[in-house]
Design an enzyme around this catalytic site. Structure first.
Site, PDB file in Angstrom:
ATOM      1  N   ASP A 220      -7.445  -4.985  -5.145  1.00  0.00           N
ATOM      2  CA  ASP A 220      -6.546  -5.344  -4.037  1.00  0.00           C
ATOM      3  C   ASP A 220      -6.655  -6.826  -3.682  1.00  0.00           C
ATOM      4  O   ASP A 220      -6.642  -7.195  -2.527  1.00  0.00           O
ATOM      5  CB  ASP A 220      -6.822  -4.471  -2.785  1.00  0.00           C
TER       6      ASP A 220
ATOM      7  N   ASN B  48      -0.607  -7.399  -3.887  1.00  0.00           N
ATOM      8  CA  ASN B  48      -1.250  -6.542  -4.878  1.00  0.00           C
ATOM      9  C   ASN B  48      -0.236  -5.589  -5.509  1.00  0.00           C
ATOM     10  O   ASN B  48       0.737  -5.214  -4.873  1.00  0.00           O
ATOM     11  CB  ASN B  48      -2.354  -5.720  -4.208  1.00  0.00           C
TER      12      ASN B  48
ATOM     13  N   GLU C 149       0.830  -1.210   0.000  1.00  0.00           N
ATOM     14  CA  GLU C 149       0.000   0.000   0.000  1.00  0.00           C
ATOM     15  C   GLU C 149       0.863   1.258   0.000  1.00  0.00           C
ATOM     16  O   GLU C 149       0.364   2.369   0.122  1.00  0.00           O
ATOM     17  CB  GLU C 149      -0.913   0.007   1.236  1.00  0.00           C
TER      18      GLU C 149
END
Lengths: 616, 184
Positions: A343, A301, A217
């Site tokens: 995601d 991801n 992230e």
């Protein structure tokens, strides 16, 4: 066409043919590298650095064995005796963030890793009350907390050759002498200023420690690294993006599907230099097959979540790698979510078992994936044998077994400036990091699952190193039925759900299955539950002090009795609303998870405690 | 002659050395120290002042120049997204970082506290943006962050965003008095 060097030769037509598994006659599930290992004849009970499971009564690695079955051969606790379980000891860790680690038991000592600041406690199982023998404090950099995406968790340590090895949030792998509590070696592997942290539990095999970074992230470039167990020196590092030489892709690389073949796809499936900040971190689980000498792990991801900023398949993110355990060379790769839209991180554990499929015993890899499908892969080749939804799925129509591609539902495709509703599963997937367990007795995979959907709006993401790189407004909520979690027994051969228990909150704990015929898991309210492994009947439960997101384990104490241990202490991505005292009036808090957890602060409070349960 | 010259040189050298090190050690320049009042420009983080408080509240050291300015607050809202503040604090509910719309403030929520937090960073994860963002933008961010909890004049508060609804808009949130908690 598909030659896996040195192991099993197989052709594209081998779907129904038996492979050269050495035991085709046995028509029941097997756990190849796990509990069948006999205890060492002499000396202390320990797991050698070759990846074998420890003695029956030990729990030396979070997955219990290198195949990550989390199946214990212990059988004193049975459906008949389990109701007599009681608390035998407790221990306050002193910390209030999410406790995701599995306690380890080696001989007469239990080892616990806490969330940040990653203290390691060694508890003496021979003394009443389990007093600490020693404590190791790595004192990680406090600023590391600011780049940990989803609470400052740690998923535990691994033990081998007298060393307890684990990762600190500020990117160090430490090896601690199990007897003295002194550090044998400390290796720094990444920099928090890139957004990287380390939260995963290492796997030890072949005299090596396999570790990976977190930060999907934050635009971190993902890697998996092998360290020498004795010295901590780096043996190899394999990146998840960039040129083939960085990804350790060479002549042995034989992906099963056309979509995963090509030169330098880690560059060409990205726009410009986006691969340098493309994610693909290895923050989940590593498993190991000694017979094939392969390790298996998933990549996270791609970054950012906003998929319009990264046209292309974004190799080698959101997929599974099989690599040579010694050289790190990639042997195959299967991308679960090419150009991941939602995601659907690929880091979930690969459970290694041998199953009778199509009339033959197959060496398979079971994955309850974030995308909501239960994959059965041939682990020698990377071929998908089956992929069936285990939760409610609207984002895809299924997995095309010919191409290996998910069939995306265009109606759920997110775009910038558009709010797309009812995407199921939500970003944490049908199952997140919380590991499954497989019992060779029942043949079931026990899945701690989420039942969550989400609304998703793409927004422009700016890359600033060391800050989040997401580009999405998300709000999550319960899927059909209103229960946000489900504990599922799944038959991977029959490809169906056998039974399930609905839970109010996502089931964010690990699972342990035992030869005694009992499975254990915890809920986010704090209930620790024992079910009949066969029928799913609730046999016993106990309310711990805080929500359970840890991994239960079972072991034999110095008195010869079977015990069950678990860390209670809510947090993690799902429990961040409590652990981080978030304000749930903002639906997008905790990357949108808060919207689904508005009642968690009424259901539990934070605080880390070890619970040990035993029979009278 | 020669020996006297050597000796005087040695004496001179010694004197220089003394002035450089020894004399510095011995000096008592308390008259040159800045007056104590000159060091109170930064906001205090403690309400406990030994000997009791003197003069005005030591906590509050002024407002953001954009405190009551709709354009400045709106610019702060834009920058809050573009500098990725939103990645950690979400739209005020928090995530990797603490919530900004509740009443719990670890390091205080006065304008000067927020300015210092952004410039200096904070030890438990807040990055230091010193020399990365112009001061004027920091004051816009400060004004917006205060407005997230409703701490700005109603006329200056932002309304509904042209995005997915994430909660009550800033201009409809009840302002709750902030408490400096001191702990994450």
């Amino acid at each position: 066409m598909l030659l896996v060097a040195g192991t099993v030769a197989c052709t594209g037509a081998c779907g129904n043919a038996p492979n050269n598994s050495n035991d085709n006659s046995q028509n029941r599930p097997r756990v190849p590298a796990a509990s069948a290992q006999p205890a060492p004849a002499s000396g202390p009970r320990s797991a050698p650095g070759d990846g074998a499971a420890g003695a029956d009564g030990d729990w030396t690695t979070p997955g219990r064995d290198p195949g990550l079955t989390r199946f214990s051969p212990l059988d004193q606790i049975t459906p008949q005796t389990v109701s007599q379980l009681g608390v035998k000891a407790t221990f306050s860790t002193g910390f209030v963030r999410g406790h995701e680690a599995a306690p380890l038991v080696v001989g007469n000592t239990m080892y616990i890793v806490t969330p940040f600041p990653n203290v390691l406690y060694a508890l003496d199982l021979t003394k009443p009350g389990l007093p600490a023998k020693w404590t190791y404090e790595p004192k990680p950099i406090a600023s590391a907390q600011g780049v940990a995406c989803c609470d400052v968790v740690n998923r535990g340590a691994a033990y081998a050759d007298g060393l307890v090895v684990y990762n600190t949030l500020d990117n160090r792998t430490v090896a601690i002498d199990a007897a003295s509590g002194q550090a044998r070696w400390v290796t720094t592997l990444d920099d928090i200023n890139t957004g990287a942290t380390m939260t995963m539990a290492p796997l030890i095999a072949r005299g090596k420690v396999y570790v990976g970074n977190s930060g999907g992230e934050l635009g971190v470039r993902g890697w998996l690294t092998a360290l020498d167990l004795q010295t901590g020196k780096q043996v190899w590092r394999a990146y998840a993006t960039g040129p083939d030489k960085d990804v350790l892709i060479g002549p042995r690389f034989r992906p099963y599907y056309e979509k995963d073949r090509g030169i330098d796809l880690g560059i060409h499936t990205w726009p410009g230099l986006a691969w340098k900040q493309g994610g693909g971190t290895a923050w989940g689980w590593v498993s190991y097959d000694p017979a094939l000498n392969l390790i298996f792990y998933g990549t996270s991801n791609p970054g950012p979540w906003n998929s319009e900023q990264r046209p292309g398949d974004n190799k080698w993110t959101a997929g599974v790698f099989a690599r040579d355990a010694d050289s790190g060379e990639a042997v195959w790769f299967y991308q679960l979510s090419p150009h991941d839209l939602w995601d659907y991180d690929g880091v979930n554990e690969s459970v290694l078992v041998d199953l009778p499929i199509g009339g033959a015993m197959r060496k398979v890899l079971l994955r309850a994936d974030r995308d909501g499908y239960l994959y059965v892969l041939d682990r020698t080749s990377g071929q998908v044998l089956s992929a069936d939804p285990f939760v409610h799925v609207t984002s895809t129509h299924g997995i095309d077994l010919k191409t290996g591609r998910p069939m995306e539902n265009e109606a759920k495709h997110p775009y910038v400036g558009t709010v797309v509703r009812d995407i199921c599963p939500a970003a944490p997937g049908g199952k997140d990091w919380q590991p499954t367990a497989f019992s060779p007795r029942t043949g079931y995979l026990y899945i701690p699952a989420n039942n969550l959907c989400m609304d998703f709006e793409g927004v422009e993401a700016n890359y600033i190193a060391g800050t989040p790189y997401v580009g999405a407004n998300v709000r999550m909520y319960a899927g059909p039925g209103g229960n946000r979690g489900e504990f599922i027994a799944w038959d991977p051969v029959a490809r169906k759900k056998v039974w399930s228990i609905k839970e109010s909150f996502p089931v964010w704990s690990g699972v342990v299955a035992t030869a005694g015929g009992v499975v254990f898991y915890g809920t986010m309210e704090g209930w620790f539950k024992a079910l009949d492994a066969k029928s799913g009947q609730l046999l016993w439960q106990f309310k711990t002090g805080s929500g359970i997101i840890g991994q239960p384990v079972t072991y034999t104490g110095p008195d010869g009795k079977q015990y069950v241990a678990v860390l209670s202490g809510v947090g993690g991505w799902s429990g961040a609303v409590v652990a981080g005292q978030l304000d749930v009036r903002d639906a997008t808090a905790a990357l949108g998870f808060a919207n689904a957890m508005t009642d968690l602060p009424q259901a539990t409070t934070r605080g880390g405690t070890l619970y040990v349960f035993g029979l009278p | 002659m020669m020996s006297r010259r050597v000796a005087s040189c040695a004496l001179l050298l010694c004197g220089v050395l003394l002035a450089g090190a020894g004399c510095e050690r011995e000096s008592r320049p308390f008259q040159q120290l800045p007056a104590a009042s000159a060091r109170t420009e930064r906001p205090l983080l403690s309400q406990n002042t030994p000997g009791g408080r003197v003069g005005e509240s030591p906590i509050d050291t002024g407002a953001s120049p954009f405190q009551e300015n709709a354009w400045g607050i709106s610019e702060g809202k834009r920058l809050f997204e573009q500098y990725n503040c939103v990645g950690c604090h979400a739209h005020g509910g928090g995530g990797m970082g603490p919530a900004l719309i509740d009443d719990r403030w670890i390091y205080g929520n006065r304008a000067a506290n927020l300015f210092d937090t952004i410039v200096q960073g904070r030890p438990n994860g807040m990055p230091a943006f010193r020399n990365k963002i112009p001061d004027s933008q920091i004051w816009q961010l400060v004004a917006y962050i205060q407005s997230m909890g409703g701490h700005a004049p109603l006329a200056a508060l932002p309304g509904r965003s042209d995005h997915m609804r994430v909660g009550t808009p800033e201009n409809a949130r009840p302002a709750t008095p902030a408490v400096q908690t001191g702990h994450p």
